[in-house]
Design a protein around this motif. Sequence first.
Motif, mmCIF file in Angstrom:
data_model
loop_
_atom_site.group_PDB
_atom_site.id
_atom_site.type_symbol
_atom_site.label_atom_id
_atom_site.label_comp_id
_atom_site.label_asym_id
_atom_site.label_seq_id
_atom_site.Cartn_x
_atom_site.Cartn_y
_atom_site.Cartn_z
ATOM 1 N N PHE A 1 -1.757 2.876 5.204
ATOM 2 C CA PHE A 1 -1.544 1.503 6.036
ATOM 3 C C PHE A 1 -0.285 0.598 4.625
ATOM 4 C CE2 PHE A 1 -1.889 -2.710 7.067
ATOM 5 C CZ PHE A 1 -0.846 -3.308 7.567
ATOM 6 N N ARG A 2 0.639 0.274 5.209
ATOM 7 C CA ARG A 2 1.062 -0.390 4.014
ATOM 8 C C ARG A 2 1.271 -1.993 4.089
ATOM 9 N NH1 ARG A 2 -0.111 3.051 -0.323
ATOM 10 N NH2 ARG A 2 0.767 4.670 -0.324
ATOM 11 N N LYS A 3 0.797 -2.368 4.846
ATOM 12 C CA LYS A 3 1.548 -4.055 4.811
ATOM 13 C C LYS A 3 0.685 -5.342 4.557
ATOM 14 C CE LYS A 3 5.282 -2.873 8.894
ATOM 15 N NZ LYS A 3 5.986 -3.300 10.212
ATOM 16 N N LYS A 4 0.710 -5.596 5.140
ATOM 17 C CA LYS A 4 -0.142 -7.006 5.045
ATOM 18 C C LYS A 4 -1.620 -6.719 6.201
ATOM 19 C CE LYS A 4 1.498 -10.142 2.113
ATOM 20 N NZ LYS A 4 2.386 -11.184 1.434
ATOM 21 N N GLU B 1 5.813 -9.605 6.614
ATOM 22 C CA GLU B 1 5.035 -8.823 6.140
ATOM 23 C C GLU B 1 3.509 -8.179 7.313
ATOM 24 O OE1 GLU B 1 4.914 -7.360 1.385
ATOM 25 O OE2 GLU B 1 6.312 -9.836 1.954
ATOM 26 N N VAL B 2 3.532 -8.968 7.343
ATOM 27 C CA VAL B 2 1.825 -8.510 8.205
ATOM 28 C C VAL B 2 2.234 -7.574 9.533
ATOM 29 C CG1 VAL B 2 0.182 -9.861 9.928
ATOM 30 C CG2 VAL B 2 0.573 -10.942 7.818
ATOM 31 N N GLY B 3 1.229 -6.262 9.337
ATOM 32 C CA GLY B 3 1.555 -5.606 10.210
ATOM 33 C C GLY B 3 0.263 -5.211 11.306
ATOM 34 N N ALA B 4 -0.962 -5.801 10.569
ATOM 35 C CA ALA B 4 -1.884 -5.972 11.758
ATOM 36 C C ALA B 4 -2.806 -7.343 11.349
ATOM 37 C CB ALA B 4 -3.026 -4.298 10.365
ATOM 38 N N VAL B 5 -3.926 -7.310 12.721
ATOM 39 C CA VAL B 5 -4.892 -8.356 12.913
ATOM 40 C C VAL B 5 -6.215 -7.743 12.560
ATOM 41 C CG1 VAL B 5 -5.713 -10.389 14.138
ATOM 42 C CG2 VAL B 5 -2.983 -9.680 13.736
ATOM 43 N N ALA B 6 -6.792 -8.290 11.744
ATOM 44 C CA ALA B 6 -8.728 -8.026 11.678
ATOM 45 C C ALA B 6 -9.493 -8.685 11.923
ATOM 46 C CB ALA B 6 -8.646 -7.450 10.220
ATOM 47 N N VAL B 7 -10.278 -8.647 13.165
ATOM 48 C CA VAL B 7 -10.595 -9.689 13.467
ATOM 49 C C VAL B 7 -12.767 -9.728 13.146
ATOM 50 C CG1 VAL B 7 -11.947 -11.883 15.268
ATOM 51 C CG2 VAL B 7 -9.222 -10.396 15.301
ATOM 52 N N GLY B 8 -13.729 -10.285 12.401
ATOM 53 C CA GLY B 8 -14.968 -10.176 12.338
ATOM 54 C C GLY B 8 -15.234 -11.856 12.853
ATOM 55 N N PHE B 9 -16.228 -11.097 12.064
ATOM 56 C CA PHE B 9 -17.501 -12.950 12.501
ATOM 57 C C PHE B 9 -16.740 -13.793 11.595
ATOM 58 C CE2 PHE B 9 -20.727 -16.257 11.136
ATOM 59 C CZ PHE B 9 -20.950 -16.856 12.531
ATOM 60 N N ASP B 10 -16.587 -15.658 12.200
ATOM 61 C CA ASP B 10 -15.411 -16.144 10.976
ATOM 62 C C ASP B 10 -16.118 -17.513 12.132
ATOM 63 O OD1 ASP B 10 -14.005 -18.006 10.016
ATOM 64 O OD2 ASP B 10 -11.996 -16.476 11.316
ATOM 65 N N ARG B 11 -16.796 -18.107 10.939
ATOM 66 C CA ARG B 11 -17.570 -19.432 10.940
ATOM 67 C C ARG B 11 -16.189 -20.683 11.081
ATOM 68 N NH1 ARG B 11 -22.492 -21.417 8.340
ATOM 69 N NH2 ARG B 11 -22.325 -23.402 9.408
ATOM 70 N N GLU C 1 -13.484 -5.906 1.109
ATOM 71 C CA GLU C 1 -13.485 -4.531 1.593
ATOM 72 C C GLU C 1 -12.160 -3.908 1.695
ATOM 73 O OE1 GLU C 1 -15.821 -2.548 0.958
ATOM 74 O OE2 GLU C 1 -17.646 -3.103 1.148
ATOM 75 N N ILE C 2 -11.074 -4.785 2.417
ATOM 76 C CA ILE C 2 -9.765 -4.657 2.814
ATOM 77 C C ILE C 2 -9.186 -4.423 1.518
ATOM 78 C CG2 ILE C 2 -7.725 -5.595 4.039
ATOM 79 C CD1 ILE C 2 -9.036 -5.991 6.404
ATOM 80 N N GLN C 3 -9.643 -5.469 1.449
ATOM 81 C CA GLN C 3 -8.196 -5.566 -0.664
ATOM 82 C C GLN C 3 -8.810 -4.332 -1.772
ATOM 83 O OE1 GLN C 3 -9.594 -9.497 -1.283
ATOM 84 N NE2 GLN C 3 -7.151 -10.096 -0.766
ATOM 85 N N LYS C 4 -10.264 -3.854 -1.746
ATOM 86 C CA LYS C 4 -10.881 -2.755 -2.128
ATOM 87 C C LYS C 4 -9.742 -1.236 -2.182
ATOM 88 C CE LYS C 4 -15.526 -2.300 -2.857
ATOM 89 N NZ LYS C 4 -16.414 -2.732 -2.419
ATOM 90 N N ALA C 5 -9.435 -1.336 -0.743
ATOM 91 C CA ALA C 5 -8.586 -0.486 -0.278
ATOM 92 C C ALA C 5 -8.027 -0.451 0.002
ATOM 93 C CB ALA C 5 -9.056 0.068 1.465
ATOM 94 N N GLY C 6 -7.150 -1.144 -1.701
ATOM 95 C CA GLY C 6 -5.619 -1.390 -1.620
ATOM 96 C C GLY C 6 -5.073 -1.881 -0.618
ATOM 97 N N VAL D 1 -15.938 -0.248 6.720
ATOM 98 C CA VAL D 1 -15.167 1.762 7.351
ATOM 99 C C VAL D 1 -14.055 0.928 7.680
ATOM 100 C CG1 VAL D 1 -15.278 2.410 9.331
ATOM 101 C CG2 VAL D 1 -16.883 1.720 7.877
ATOM 102 N N LEU D 2 -13.208 -0.353 8.264
ATOM 103 C CA LEU D 2 -12.372 -1.131 8.541
ATOM 104 C C LEU D 2 -11.384 -0.501 7.147
ATOM 105 C CD1 LEU D 2 -11.824 -4.141 10.482
ATOM 106 C CD2 LEU D 2 -10.129 -3.377 8.710
ATOM 107 N N GLY D 3 -11.834 -1.210 6.355
ATOM 108 C CA GLY D 3 -10.640 -1.400 5.184
ATOM 109 C C GLY D 3 -10.575 0.802 4.725
#
Length: 300
Positions: free
Chosen positions: A82-85, A131-141, A97-102, A72-74
């Motif tokens: 969204f066009r940035k990184k 070039e980063v325009g967003a930070v996406a956070v989930g579970f991260d070991r 999933e973000i990459q699958k969304a192009g 859903v996030l992607g």
Amino acid sequence: MASDEKGVLWQGAEGMDVIPGASEVVNRLKAMGKNVFLISNNSTKTQDNYFDKCTTLGFNIDKDHVICAPYVLGQYLKEINFRKKVYVVGAPALAQEIQKAGIRCIGGGPERINGSIYNAVASGALGLDPEVGAVAVGFDRDFSYDKLVRAAGYLSNPECLFLATNTDEKYPVVGTKYHLPAAGILVKAIEQTTDRPARVIGKPSLNIFYMLQARYGVQPQKSLIIGDTLSSDIAFGNESGMWTVLVLTGVSSLQDARSLSLTHDPSLQKQVPLFYLNSVADILTLLDAPVSNDVNEQQH
């Protein structure tokens, strides 16, 4: 019908222990022509991962009816063009999933800022990608102080989006008294550091509900959500106007629900389910129950 998965359909450390009767419930409802959705906040699995798992475990669920927070996030980023990184603080599934969304993304895995972090910040040597325009956070070991500093660096720009898959703070280790920290703990750390609230994509936020409405015409008054967690599943269902059922095979207990029903806090009242079942398998009993003659007479 909308359903969560862990604690509702399956259990166990690897999530491969099907709750008795769960697959029969899903397949029976599908055979009756009902729409069945698997909705998950788990940010460590992709839509493909979940679909393959459902197939392996005997659940007849359409792939496009598998709705997980990374997917859903992607899709959200794709829909807003969204066009940035994206700088990802999360598991590989979120980046996939973000990459699958192009959309391009960086981050993932262990990170280390060389030398003094204080000097790196003071001198502008954090290695931030312009070039980063967003930070996406989930579970991260692999979450670390270094990642926290980098995320805060990106989010110091008010135009940088701050997205979170979910805010679940813990999940139980079945058979023990222990809970493990979940994605919400990491989200909260970044929120506290940056004085910025994340836009939450998963439950109890209504982003998933809006997707269900737009794509499948889901009508809340004709939909039932079955979940094991009051703060996410049940709050999501109540907020969207669905019928809500708590099952007692996962995170929340009946005592938890009863305690919340006594509170005067509106936000906590939203976590009180309309119904509860010991297990999702109890639906089979309800489906097979004879219709009362009194009910038939009243309908005439």
